[in-house]
Structures are given as C-alpha cells and as structure tokens.
Design a protein around this motif. Structure first.
Motif, PDB file in Angstrom:
ATOM      1  N   THR A 191       0.839  -1.209   0.000  1.00 57.44           N
ATOM      2  CA  THR A 191       0.000   0.000   0.000  1.00 57.44           C
ATOM      3  C   THR A 191       0.871   1.254   0.000  1.00 57.44           C
ATOM      4  O   THR A 191       0.599   2.209  -0.738  1.00 57.44           O
ATOM      5  CB  THR A 191      -0.926   0.008   1.224  1.00 57.44           C
ATOM      6  N   LEU A 192       1.918   1.268   0.843  1.00 64.79           N
ATOM      7  CA  LEU A 192       2.814   2.422   0.886  1.00 64.79           C
ATOM      8  C   LEU A 192       3.498   2.649  -0.455  1.00 64.79           C
ATOM      9  O   LEU A 192       3.732   3.797  -0.864  1.00 64.79           O
ATOM     10  CB  LEU A 192       3.881   2.227   1.968  1.00 64.79           C
ATOM     11  N   LEU A 193       3.825   1.574  -1.157  1.00 64.11           N
ATOM     12  CA  LEU A 193       4.527   1.686  -2.434  1.00 64.11           C
ATOM     13  C   LEU A 193       3.619   2.175  -3.550  1.00 64.11           C
ATOM     14  O   LEU A 193       4.042   2.982  -4.390  1.00 64.11           O
ATOM     15  CB  LEU A 193       5.147   0.336  -2.798  1.00 64.11           C
ATOM     16  N   CYS A 194       2.378   1.689  -3.549  1.00 57.11           N
ATOM     17  CA  CYS A 194       1.487   1.941  -4.681  1.00 57.11           C
ATOM     18  C   CYS A 194       0.552   3.132  -4.482  1.00 57.11           C
ATOM     19  O   CYS A 194       0.113   3.747  -5.463  1.00 57.11           O
ATOM     20  CB  CYS A 194       0.652   0.686  -4.972  1.00 57.11           C
ATOM     21  N   PHE A 203      16.361   0.017  12.350  1.00 55.97           N
ATOM     22  CA  PHE A 203      16.530   1.445  12.644  1.00 55.97           C
ATOM     23  C   PHE A 203      17.471   2.107  11.631  1.00 55.97           C
ATOM     24  O   PHE A 203      17.189   3.186  11.114  1.00 55.97           O
ATOM     25  CB  PHE A 203      17.092   1.633  14.051  1.00 55.97           C
ATOM     26  N   PHE A 204      18.593   1.434  11.373  1.00 59.19           N
ATOM     27  CA  PHE A 204      19.613   2.031  10.510  1.00 59.19           C
ATOM     28  C   PHE A 204      19.092   2.220   9.084  1.00 59.19           C
ATOM     29  O   PHE A 204      19.148   3.318   8.527  1.00 59.19           O
ATOM     30  CB  PHE A 204      20.861   1.139  10.517  1.00 59.19           C
ATOM     31  N   PHE A 205      18.577   1.145   8.488  1.00 59.33           N
ATOM     32  CA  PHE A 205      18.106   1.233   7.115  1.00 59.33           C
ATOM     33  C   PHE A 205      16.785   1.992   7.014  1.00 59.33           C
ATOM     34  O   PHE A 205      16.487   2.576   5.968  1.00 59.33           O
ATOM     35  CB  PHE A 205      17.966  -0.172   6.513  1.00 59.33           C
ATOM     36  N   GLY A 206      15.998   1.991   8.110  1.00 61.66           N
ATOM     37  CA  GLY A 206      14.772   2.780   8.092  1.00 61.66           C
ATOM     38  C   GLY A 206      15.068   4.259   7.946  1.00 61.66           C
ATOM     39  O   GLY A 206      14.447   4.959   7.134  1.00 61.66           O
ATOM     40  N   GLY A 207      16.058   4.750   8.744  1.00 59.82           N
ATOM     41  CA  GLY A 207      16.428   6.161   8.649  1.00 59.82           C
ATOM     42  C   GLY A 207      17.085   6.503   7.330  1.00 59.82           C
ATOM     43  O   GLY A 207      16.749   7.514   6.689  1.00 59.82           O
ATOM     44  N   ILE A 208      18.026   5.648   6.874  1.00 57.59           N
ATOM     45  CA  ILE A 208      18.747   5.931   5.638  1.00 57.59           C
ATOM     46  C   ILE A 208      17.836   5.783   4.419  1.00 57.59           C
ATOM     47  O   ILE A 208      17.875   6.599   3.492  1.00 57.59           O
ATOM     48  CB  ILE A 208      19.974   5.007   5.512  1.00 57.59           C
ATOM     49  N   ALA A 209      16.992   4.729   4.403  1.00 58.59           N
ATOM     50  CA  ALA A 209      16.104   4.501   3.261  1.00 58.59           C
ATOM     51  C   ALA A 209      15.148   5.669   3.071  1.00 58.59           C
ATOM     52  O   ALA A 209      14.913   6.118   1.939  1.00 58.59           O
ATOM     53  CB  ALA A 209      15.324   3.206   3.457  1.00 58.59           C
ATOM     54  N   VAL A 243       9.381   7.488   1.152  1.00 60.26           N
ATOM     55  CA  VAL A 243       8.478   6.408   1.562  1.00 60.26           C
ATOM     56  C   VAL A 243       8.698   5.164   0.710  1.00 60.26           C
ATOM     57  O   VAL A 243       8.582   4.026   1.199  1.00 60.26           O
ATOM     58  CB  VAL A 243       7.007   6.881   1.480  1.00 60.26           C
ATOM     59  N   ASP A 244       9.017   5.335  -0.569  1.00 58.17           N
ATOM     60  CA  ASP A 244       9.247   4.179  -1.442  1.00 58.17           C
ATOM     61  C   ASP A 244      10.403   3.313  -0.938  1.00 58.17           C
ATOM     62  O   ASP A 244      10.367   2.084  -1.045  1.00 58.17           O
ATOM     63  CB  ASP A 244       9.547   4.649  -2.865  1.00 58.17           C
ATOM     64  N   GLY A 245      11.444   3.950  -0.385  1.00 53.99           N
ATOM     65  CA  GLY A 245      12.562   3.183   0.151  1.00 53.99           C
ATOM     66  C   GLY A 245      12.140   2.303   1.317  1.00 53.99           C
ATOM     67  O   GLY A 245      12.553   1.141   1.421  1.00 53.99           O
ATOM     68  N   ILE A 246      11.305   2.851   2.219  1.00 57.82           N
ATOM     69  CA  ILE A 246      10.773   2.060   3.335  1.00 57.82           C
ATOM     70  C   ILE A 246       9.923   0.904   2.820  1.00 57.82           C
ATOM     71  O   ILE A 246      10.024  -0.239   3.295  1.00 57.82           O
ATOM     72  CB  ILE A 246       9.943   2.964   4.273  1.00 57.82           C
ATOM     73  N   ALA A 247       9.070   1.188   1.835  1.00 56.88           N
ATOM     74  CA  ALA A 247       8.148   0.179   1.314  1.00 56.88           C
ATOM     75  C   ALA A 247       8.899  -0.984   0.669  1.00 56.88           C
ATOM     76  O   ALA A 247       8.595  -2.158   0.924  1.00 56.88           O
ATOM     77  CB  ALA A 247       7.188   0.824   0.312  1.00 56.88           C
TER      78      ALA A 247
END
Length: 538
Positions: free
Chosen positions: A148-151, A210-216, A222-226
């Motif tokens: 959902t976040l991606l689309c 935490f690390f990749f959540g902040g960097i992504a 938002v696409d990086g998180i998704a």
C-alpha cells in the motif's frame, strides 16, 4: 583450613578439579582471608577463583559442543526472527516525524502510533490460540501494508497512515518463542540456547531496522521504506513456510548428555519415575545434572504456574515502559530539541541497538556465561540491568545532547540484554503446557504497554517535552523495586521448601549450600519439584 585444603599443589596437579570442591576451597580461603590478610592466602584465593572460572567456562563450551544445529534450527533461531523484526522496525524512526510534519496534532499522532502497536498486540494475542495461523496471517497483512505504501498516493494522509499502521501485524516474536519452547521442550540446554540466541538475533535485527529505516527514508523517501519492508517480509514468509513444512519432525537427536549420567546414578526402581528425592539429591550434588531434571520439569503438566512465574511474565513490561516513550516521541524530541535530522536519529538508535546486541552476544558466549556463573549469578545480573534501565530513562531528562545520546545507548542496550536473559529465564521455569499461554501473554502485555505509552506519549510531550521521560522513569523505579524485593522473597521461600524436603535425608547441609549457589532458574525449578515431592509424601 588446617593445612589440608591449602595444599594448592593438589589442585594445580589436577587432583582437585571438581567445581564444588574448588568452591569449597575458595570459601575456606575466603574465611581465612577475613581473619588474617596473608599475602599467600590472598594469592591462592585469586588463583582458585581463576581456576573455578576456567572450569566453568570449559564446562559451558563442552555443553555447547553437544548441541548440534541443522538447517531447520538455523531457520527458526536466526532467519525467521531476524526478518520479521526488521519488517516491523522500519517505520519506527520516520512515521511519527512525518505525521507531525503533515500537520497532525499530538492527540491524533498518539492514537495513530498507538494503532500501530495495537496491531502488534492483535497478532501476539492470536498466537496464544494458534501461533502458526497468527504468524502467517500477520505477515500477509504486514506485506499488504508495505505494498500500500509503495502503490498509494504519497500525499494521501489516510493511505499513508493505514499502510504504516497495518505493518504492525507482522510482529511474530511471540510465535517464534513458542515454536522454540515446543520444539526443544525435552532438551532444556538447547531450548535456553535457542531462546537466548533468538533474543540476540532480534536485537541485531532492530539495529538493521533502525539504521536502514532512517537511511532509506532519507535517500528514497516512503518508497525506500516500502521496498525494504516488502523484501524483508518476503524472505520472512519463505522462512515461515519452510518451518511449517518441517516442524512435524521430532527433535530427539540432540538430548543432553546428562540424561545418561543421571540414569546411571539412580537406583533401578526410580529410573522410570519422574520426581523423586534421589533425582533432586543427585542434581544438588552435581549441578550439571539439574539440566536433565529441568527437562522433565519442562514437559510435565503436573506443575502449575505460580505467582513468581506470573511476575516474570509481567516484568517484560518494564522494557515497554522504559522504551515506549523513547520510540513514540523520542525521534520528535531529539529533532526538535537538538535539531537533528532523521538520518542521524536512525544512526543513534541503531548504534544503541548495536551496543545492546554486542552486550547480549558477549553475555551468552561461553566466557560471558562463565563470568555470570562465577561472579554475577542470576538474579543479580537482572537486578543490575533494571537499575541501569531506570537510571538511563532518568538520564534522558538531562538537556545535554551527549548525555541524552549516552542515556539512549544504555537504555536500549540494557533493555535488549534484559529481554534476552528474562526470555531465557521464563522458558526455563515455565512448563511447556503453560508457556503456550504465558509466553505470548508476556509479549502481549508488553505490547499493550507500548500502545498505552504510544497514545499518551505525544499528549504528555505537548504538555511538557520532558514529561514522558519523567513518567516512565518513575514507573521503572517502581517496577524495579517490586521485582527485586519479590525475587528475593521467592529465593527465601525456595530455600525453605528445599530444606523442608531435605529434612528426610541425613547430613544434607552441603546440598542445601549448593542449592543456594545455583542460578535463579535452577533454584526455581528444583523448589517447585521439591513441592511436588513434599505433597506426594504427605
């Protein structure tokens, strides 16, 4: 003390190498040291203490060598908890900040963050009744959230909030612990190893989340998180399917070596019975045998959960009380108070988790376990951790950036290590019959506290930015005092119970002294078994 036990050449040649013989020698030297602080006595005291530590470390290494892991074990202990934890930690850093930047008030933010944690509660509560179905369905819903976040339209606040909130359904830690308890119920050393390593794996996964959540989010939004969430949950669901296809296989190959040892030391008429005086006496005389007796304890349905078992289930909540406000308003607090961006906040939180994971890995290593057994035996290691947690929460009140970062490091690190040790403790003292309820219930209570802290955190922050940490610090202080005093009272009651059972024997002072030197888990199990024996005789 009359020149007999002080002949150190004896144990240097290896004729005195039993753990308890060394312990008696150490106690004797300790008494001599209090009467006259002779340099020779002090030197020999230190040498004996070092030899005890080395003997304990070697024993732990031998026990770990006997534990053989196959692909199914690695999947359950490492792969599955890692990816499900990464998937549920990705939104932690950016979600609350984005809600504020999109113009929502603190009350609305609190309820949305609380809704995310409530989704985690639903999956954990469902695991009490059917852990496999709850795990699979929760992962599927979490995957739908990331899709959902991606689309969906990124500017639509409703779809943004819903997509992030339902990823909380992917929380599967309770189900994973239930799998280990059931699979290794008859092999307590392997079960304790599995649970402690699962907790350590979760700690490492929190770092990555935490690390990749902040960097992504900083690099790709938002696409990086998704995308990261979809990949993590895709691998986690493949891991779950592999477990479901192989979990029907028995786990009878890796039984503890102490099974055979104990059978050889018991009278023939008692080998087929469960809890007998001879079995308990054998465990008290040779501590390594208590692992086998604990295995019988773990699989019995005749021992019900007592008040201390419930206390251990409840004490998991101290982590939610300590870290609940940190994870709900912590990123916003750091950003607004110290003018730090999301990427740096993610690095701070990941470093704190790294600090906790390193401490956890060291504590469950042979050297770490030997150090705890000889110098910081349970429950004193738990006492120190709850005190560190309480002081760290109160340290977050200090308006200095360096002090705040150090407090966050020790807070998250101590909480992760505490959860590892208390998870292992709960698995050891709770029978499999009751763990299927109490294991997920402990996690559910912890997540309920996360909901409460998430809802009230932004509201308290709106009143006064440091009020959340003042509330959680006060609650942690109360929890710590109750836990320490209740555990000490339980230890005294357990000693009385075993002493009452030992009155039926003769000259058992040494065994009772050995009982007091055992870990909290061993004492609790043996005391509960003693209660069964006493009731059977009456």
């Amino acid at each position: 003390s009359n020149g007999k036990l002080l002949n150190t050449s004896q144990w240097r040649r290896g004729s005195i190498n039993n753990y308890y013989e060394l312990a008696v020698l150490k106690d004797t030297l300790d008494k001599c040291r209090t009467r006259r602080r002779s340099t020779v006595i002090l030197t020999e005291y230190d040498l004996v203490g070092k030899k005890i530590h080395e003997a304990e470390e070697e024993k732990i290494r031998e026990e770990q060598k006997c534990i053989k892991l196959n692909l199914r074990d690695y999947n359950l202990i490492f792969f599955m908890p890692f990816f499900c934890t990464v998937a549920t930690r990705l939104p932690f850093i950016y979600f609350v900040i984005q809600l504020k930047e999109r113009g929502l008030d603190y009350v609305t933010i609190g309820f949305l963050i609380g809704a995310f944690h409530f989704c985690r509660v639903i999956t954990i509560a469902s695991a009490i009744f059917h852990p496999k179905a709850a795990h699979l369905l929760g992962s599927m819903i979490g995957l739908a959230g990331y899709i959902t976040l991606l689309c969906a339209d990124k500017s639509n606040i409703t779809m943004f909030a819903v997509g992030n909130i339902i990823t909380g359904f992917a929380e599967a830690s309770a189900a994973v612990f239930v799998y280990s308890k059931n699979m290794y119920a008859t092999d307590v050393p392997k079960m304790r190893m599995a649970m402690s390593n699962q907790s350590a794996t979760i700690g490492v996964a929190v770092i990555i989340g935490f690390f990749f959540g902040g960097i992504a989010f900083d690099k790709f939004g938002v696409d990086g998180i998704a995308v990261a969430g979809i990949i993590a949950l895709g691998i986690e669901m493949a891991s779950l399917l592999y477990y479901l296809l192989t979990c029907s296989e028995g786990d009878t190959k890796n039984q503890s070596r102490s099974d055979k040892v104990l059978e050889a030391t018991l009278p023939e008429k008692e080998k087929d019975s469960e809890f007998t005086f001879s079995r308990v006496l054998a465990s008290l005389q040779k501590e390594e045998l208590s692992a086998e007796l604990s295995g019988m304890y773990s699989t019995t349905e005749g021992i019900v959960a007592n008040s201390f078992t419930l206390l251990i289930s409840a004490i998991f909540s101290i982590e939610a009380i300590a870290c609940g406000y940190l994870f709900s308003i912590g990123p916003m607090f750091i950003k607004n108070t110290f003018d730090v961006d999301e990427k740096s906040i993610g690095i701070i939180f990941s470093c704190a988790s790294l600090f906790g994971s390193i401490g956890t890995i060291i504590s469950i290593s042979p050297k770490g376990r030997a150090f705890q057994k000889t110098h910081l035996r349970s429950p004193y290691n738990l006492y120190i951790l709850v005190v560190v947690v309480t002081c760290s929460v109160l340290g977050c009140l200090v308006p200095i950036f360096s002090v705040h970062v150090i407090s966050v490091l020790f807070l998250i690190g101590a909480c992760e290590l505490f959860l590892t040790l208390v998870s292992e403790l709960q698995g050891a003292i709770t029978t499999s019959h009751f763990y299927t309820v109490l294991g997920p219930s402990a996690q559910m209570l912890r997540r309920i506290m996360n909901v409460v802290m998430a809802v009230t955190g932004p509201i308290a922050y709106g009143v006064f930015p440091r009020l959340p940490y003042l509330i959680s610090g006060s609650l942690c202080l109360i929890f710590s005092v109750v836990f320490i005093f209740s555990t000490e009272a339980q230890n005294r009651n357990n000693a009385k119970r075993v002493a009452e059972m030992m009155d039926h024997g003769k000259d058992n002072d040494a065994e009772i002294k050995n009982f007091k030197k055992m870990s909290l888990a061993s004492r609790e199990c043996l005391a509960r078994i003693a209660s069964v024996i006493i009731k059977g005789e009456s």
